[in-house]
Design an enzyme around this catalytic site. Structure first.
Site, PDB file in Angstrom:
ATOM      1  N   SER A   1      -9.713   8.487   9.176  1.00 27.31           N
ATOM      2  CA  SER A   1      -9.571   7.692  10.405  1.00 27.31           C
ATOM      3  C   SER A   1      -8.636   8.398  11.387  1.00 27.31           C
ATOM      4  CB  SER A   1      -9.014   6.306  10.075  1.00 27.31           C
ATOM      5  OG  SER A   1      -9.892   5.614   9.234  1.00 27.31           O
TER       6      SER A   1
ATOM      7  N   LYS B   1       2.413  -0.705  10.332  1.00 27.37           N
ATOM      8  CA  LYS B   1       1.600   0.513  10.363  1.00 27.37           C
ATOM      9  C   LYS B   1       1.113   0.866  11.775  1.00 27.37           C
ATOM     10  CE  LYS B   1      -0.321   1.724   5.918  1.00 27.37           C
ATOM     11  NZ  LYS B   1      -1.558   2.157   5.256  1.00 27.37           N
TER      12      LYS B   1
ATOM     13  N   HIS C   1     -15.961   5.967   4.568  1.00 25.03           N
ATOM     14  CA  HIS C   1     -15.809   4.581   4.092  1.00 25.03           C
ATOM     15  C   HIS C   1     -17.186   3.986   3.794  1.00 25.03           C
ATOM     16  CE1 HIS C   1     -11.893   4.373   6.658  1.00 25.03           C
ATOM     17  NE2 HIS C   1     -11.531   4.466   5.387  1.00 25.03           N
TER      18      HIS C   1
ATOM     19  N   ARG D   1     -11.055  11.524  -1.810  1.00 31.03           N
ATOM     20  CA  ARG D   1     -11.644  12.661  -1.097  1.00 31.03           C
ATOM     21  C   ARG D   1     -11.272  13.987  -1.741  1.00 31.03           C
ATOM     22  NH1 ARG D   1      -9.182  10.873   4.432  1.00 31.03           N
ATOM     23  NH2 ARG D   1      -7.606  10.516   2.855  1.00 31.03           N
TER      24      ARG D   1
HETATM   25  O1  PNS Z   1      -6.441   2.749   3.825  1.00 31.38           O
HETATM   26  P1  PNS Z   1      -5.028   2.710   3.345  1.00 31.38           P
HETATM   27  O2  PNS Z   1      -4.100   2.485   4.504  1.00 31.38           O
HETATM   28  O3  PNS Z   1      -4.669   3.903   2.515  1.00 31.38           O
HETATM   29  O4  PNS Z   1      -4.918   1.404   2.377  1.00 31.38           O
HETATM   30  C1  PNS Z   1      -3.711   1.106   1.725  1.00 31.38           C
HETATM   31  C2  PNS Z   1      -3.786  -0.273   1.040  1.00 31.38           C
HETATM   32  C3  PNS Z   1      -4.223  -1.342   2.025  1.00 31.38           C
HETATM   33  C4  PNS Z   1      -4.792  -0.222  -0.096  1.00 31.38           C
HETATM   34  C5  PNS Z   1      -2.373  -0.583   0.465  1.00 31.38           C
HETATM   35  O5  PNS Z   1      -1.425  -0.350   1.460  1.00 31.38           O
HETATM   36  C6  PNS Z   1      -2.226  -2.023  -0.002  1.00 31.38           C
HETATM   37  O6  PNS Z   1      -2.883  -2.463  -0.913  1.00 31.38           O
HETATM   38  N1  PNS Z   1      -1.335  -2.790   0.668  1.00 31.38           N
HETATM   39  C7  PNS Z   1      -1.096  -4.185   0.381  1.00 31.38           C
HETATM   40  C8  PNS Z   1       0.315  -4.404  -0.236  1.00 31.38           C
HETATM   41  C9  PNS Z   1       0.276  -4.151  -1.721  1.00 31.38           C
HETATM   42  O7  PNS Z   1      -0.420  -4.815  -2.475  1.00 31.38           O
HETATM   43  N2  PNS Z   1       1.082  -3.169  -2.191  1.00 31.38           N
HETATM   44  C10 PNS Z   1       1.137  -2.812  -3.612  1.00 31.38           C
HETATM   45  C11 PNS Z   1       0.154  -1.693  -3.960  1.00 31.38           C
HETATM   46  S1  PNS Z   1       0.542  -0.231  -3.022  1.00 31.38           S
END
Ligand code: PNS
Length: 161
Positions: free
Chosen positions: A130, A41, A17, A92
């Site tokens: 993570s 989550k 990150h 990645r």
């Molecule tokens: O690190 P992660 O858990 O892969 O991040 C995922 C994240 C936070 C980018 C995604 O879950 C997100 O944007 N969630 C907010 C809800 C949203 O906007 N959903 C529509 C796009 S998936």
């Protein structure tokens, strides 16, 4: 002002990150690392702990144009609320691509004025996640180099409990 939002769970922040954050901060005027608040989550670290990790690691590297924040709901709504024109994500390996392609397409459909910028992981970070850090650290393995040095002890102490 060119503002980017770097969203994620950051449970916890990793060296991968930080690699993305460093490169994004060099490209943009301001980067907001946005921690998703999503109880579904079941994150291991609290939102406050995760924000503290991001702030400590950014401060240690003197990334003065980086801020940490949390958000709920749609990412594009949050991006609009802070005036961001870019979403930042890291890639990645091929396994990340399908998911990232899907979420960037959804976000683009919801907000055509916002674009997603991807940074390819440096090879030494390509295996770091993570969840791997949580697992090996809880089992007593060292996590040197996998998380920012300044937060390593706090993460290790919490996971050893
Ligand atoms: O690190 P992660 O858990 O892969 O991040 C995922 C994240 C936070 C980018 C995604 O879950 C997100 O944007 N969630 C907010 C809800 C949203 O906007 N959903 C529509 C796009 S998936």
């Amino acid at each position: 002002m060119n503002i980017g939002v770097y969203p994620g769970s950051f449970d916890p922040l990793t060296s991968g990150h930080m690699d993305v954050l460093r490169r994004a901060a060099a490209l943009m005027d301001k980067v907001i690392v946005a921690v998703l608040v999503n109880s579904a989550k079941h994150p291991y670290f609290s939102v406050k702990e995760r924000l503290d990790f991001i702030e400590a690691a950014s401060r240690a590297e003197k990334l003065n144009n980086v801020e940490a924040d949390s958000f709920q709901g749609l990412l594009v709504d949050y991006a609009h609320s802070v005036g961001a024109k870019h979403i930042i994500r890291g890639l990645r390996a091929v396994m990340d691509f399908e998911y990232e392609f899907q979420i960037s397409s959804v976000n683009r459909r919801l907000a055509p004025d916002i674009d997603t910028v991807y940074f390819m992981a440096e090879p030494e970070h390509s295996y770091v996640s993570s969840s791997i850090i949580r697992e090996i650290c809880a089992l007593g393995a060292p996590i040197d180099g996998m998380v920012p040095e300044v937060i390593k002890c706090s993460i290790t102490e919490r996971l050893a409990k």
